[in-house]
Design an enzyme around this catalytic site. Structure first.
Site, PDB file in Angstrom:
ATOM      1  N   CYS A  57       1.000  -1.253   0.029  1.00  0.00           N
ATOM      2  CA  CYS A  57       0.054   0.089  -0.015  1.00  0.00           C
ATOM      3  C   CYS A  57       1.018   1.931   0.220  1.00  0.00           C
ATOM      4  O   CYS A  57       2.277   1.289   1.056  1.00  0.00           O
ATOM      5  CB  CYS A  57      -1.025  -0.359   1.526  1.00  0.00           C
ATOM      6  SG  CYS A  57      -1.769   1.283   2.028  1.00  0.00           S
ATOM      7  N   CYS A 106       0.799   3.718   3.594  1.00  0.00           N
ATOM      8  CA  CYS A 106       1.737   2.701   4.346  1.00  0.00           C
ATOM      9  C   CYS A 106       3.774   3.206   4.086  1.00  0.00           C
ATOM     10  O   CYS A 106       4.618   3.283   4.781  1.00  0.00           O
ATOM     11  CB  CYS A 106       1.372   1.182   3.995  1.00  0.00           C
ATOM     12  SG  CYS A 106      -0.364   0.839   5.007  1.00  0.00           S
TER      13      CYS A 106
END
Ligand code: FAD
Length: 516
Positions: free
Chosen positions: A42, A45
């Site tokens: 992600c 992230c």
């Protein structure tokens, strides 16, 4: 099988959760735990991970009260754990209060800040509003009143009470309280500017400001360069008598005597000594490399690069330089796949007996002396040697920005006896050494990574109590090196740090005391 952490490594001071350790970390812990549930694929992230790592370094001292953890929910092995905490989006941050029950799924921190300061403040809010019982290591965070101060020394057996005077919305006091929680002989409290009787009694006019209160109703203002968190914390941690929990109190340098078999050599702790550099070369080449009877492949390349950099940049005595030059030409002429250490040793020991060519065999530690035989010495020498080499490359206007760092990285990877250290160093290098694109950025990279290691090791068993690991150079050593951002957080002035490093490790300032 434990899933391999993708965004974080063991060097980041973040607990890497796995199905095996999750219960022992989150259930019934005496510290609160902040957990980032992330997915390695992600983008948000990935973008957030440097902030989370920085936060971990920034609040390292708070660990006994609140620790940080992370888990990669994209890893097959962790999927069940993430499901059991009802994680649906990434990154999710949850706060697990101390003494959480097995069935607790933590408190989600929705819309959490994406900067270190904001996260720090959120954590403080959580600690302040923690239900009973809170983490036992967490000191009181609420403001004190005059009455509590007046009777403070009746119930607290400490040498100092540090009081941070500040406005109600300031977090500095609570940050400093937590920064000092692992130190003994001192208590820190915050006092609001509205606590009129105390403000008047001490004549406080500046908010924030810090005052030291001693038994007997005496007080003095704490003098710092900038009225900000790190300046207070650093000054308080270094006060005479203040000692990290579990460590023996440091003694003044002139009183450090011998717990080692050797005579103590008086030295200046702000200078570099050639005796340390030569001792490092001796130990590295005659002990560490000698552990490999045959040197080949990657290790042979590492040795060649290391010796080449030494022959080029080591600011040594003529006899040592002659030796390094001859070792370098011999090594570069070895075109086979391997060499024996024995053959290399003959060159090192100058078995051909060329005049004025030698690497002394002595280990004479001076600036790298430790108060016990297992402290400092060789690893201190390795850092010092590589700082000297990066600065020397800059001084001689070398144009290859990565030459010294790459030789160091290879040497550490192939030979450095502390394998755990080597792994940590490799993690840091893999993460960011590519950013180095000038010789001065190489000097700064090594300095900042050394500080990361210092941050991680502060208070560790390997720390010599007489030489505590600090973020170096301290404000006393270089006040211009330290500044603050607009929001009051500490910031290094890189240009000043570079000037300081260039002067500190400059070849002409290296002292020759204690050389044979
Ligand atoms: P050192 O950290 O060795 O520093 C030596 C001297 O350098 C200091 O006295 C100071 O004068 C100066 N200095 C300090 N900080 C800086 C800076 N930021 N920039 C420039 N100069 C500075 N030990 C572990 O337990 N775990 C590890 O993972 C680990 N990793 C290591 C990785 C490497 C590459 C090296 C060389 C060592 C590592 N060590 C590790 C050892 C540890 O870093 C120290 O070297 C050791 O504990 C001795 O500490 P010291 O007090 O002598 O200071």
């Amino acid at each position: 099988l434990a899933a391999e952490a993708v965004l974080y490594t063991a060097s980041d001071q973040i607990i890497l959760l796995t199905p095996e350790n999750v219960d022992s970390v989150l259930v019934n812990s005496s510290a609160a735990v902040v957990v980032e549930f992330y997915a390695s694929w992600c983008g948000h992230c990935i973008a957030f991970s440097p902030v989370y790592k920085k936060l971990a370094r920034n609040i390292k001292e708070w660990k006994p009260a609140v620790d940080l953890a992370a888990i990669d929910c994209a890893a097959e092995a962790n999927r069940k754990v993430c499901m059991s905490y009802s994680i649906r989006g990434y990154p999710t941050i949850k706060f697990f209060p101390a003494y959480s029950k097995p069935e607790s799924t933590g408190e989600s921190i929705t819309g959490f800040p994406r900067d270190v300061q904001g996260l720090r403040h959120t954590i403080i809010d959580k600690l302040e509003n923690h239900k009973e019982p809170g983490p036992p290591a967490c000191p009181p965070l609420e403001p004190v009143s005059q009455a509590e101060v007046d009777s403070f020394f009746e119930t607290n057996n400490v040498q100092y009470l540090a009081m941070i005077f500040e406005e109600a919305n300031s977090f500095i006091g609570r940050e400093v309280i937590l920064d000092l929680l692992q130190f003994e002989n001192i208590a820190v409290r915050r006092v609001l500017n509205t606590e009129e009787s105390l403000v008047t009694k001490l004549g406080v006019t500046e908010f924030p400001s810090c005052y030291l209160y001693y038994p007997g109703n005496n007080f003095t203002r704490l003098i710092v360069n900038i009225e900000a968190r790190t300046f207070y914390s650093f000054a308080l941690q270094g006060l005479p008598g203040v000692v990290r929990s579990g460590k023996t109190p440091p003694v003044p340098p002139d009183v450090i005597t011998n717990n080692t078999k050797e005579p103590w050599r008086p030295f200046s702790s702000s200078r570099v000594y050639m005796a340390d550099l030569e001792s490092t070369l001796h130990y590295s080449l005659r002990v560490e490399v000698a552990a490999h009877t045959v040197i080949k492949g990657e290790k042979l390349i590492s040795l060649k690069k290391y010796i080449a950099v030494l022959a080029k940049h080591f600011p040594g005595r003529t006899m040592v330089m002659n030796l390094l030059t001859s070792a370098n030409s011999w090594l570069q002429n070895q075109t086979g796949e391997e060499i024996s250490y024995e053959a290399f040793q003959e060159i090192l020991d100058n078995s051909g007996q060329s005049p004025d060519t030698a690497l002394p065999e002595a280990e004479t530690w001076v600036g790298c002396q430790g108060s016990q035989p297992h402290f400092r010495r060789y690893p201190c020498g390795v850092w010092t040697l590589f700082h000297v080499l990066t600065v020397q490359a800059l001084t001689t206007r070398d144009t290859d920005p990565k030459e010294v760092l790459s030789a160091m990285r290879n040497y550490i990877h192939s030979f450095f006896g502390c394998r755990y250290c080597a792994e940590h160093f490799e993690n840091m290098a893999r993460e960011s050494v590519e950013e180095v694109n000038t010789v001065s950025s190489a000097v700064l990279w090594l300095w900042s990574r050394h500080n990361r290691v210092n941050n991680r090791l502060a208070g560790a068993l390997s720390e010599d109590p007489n030489f505590p690991k600090i973020q170096w150079p301290s404000p006393e050593m270089c006040s211009a090196c330290h500044t603050v951002t607009q929001n009051g957080d500490h910031k290094w002035n890189d240009n000043q740090v570079l000037l300081y490093l260039q002067s500190y490790f400059f070849f002409d300032k290296i002292l020759s005391d204690y050389l044979e």
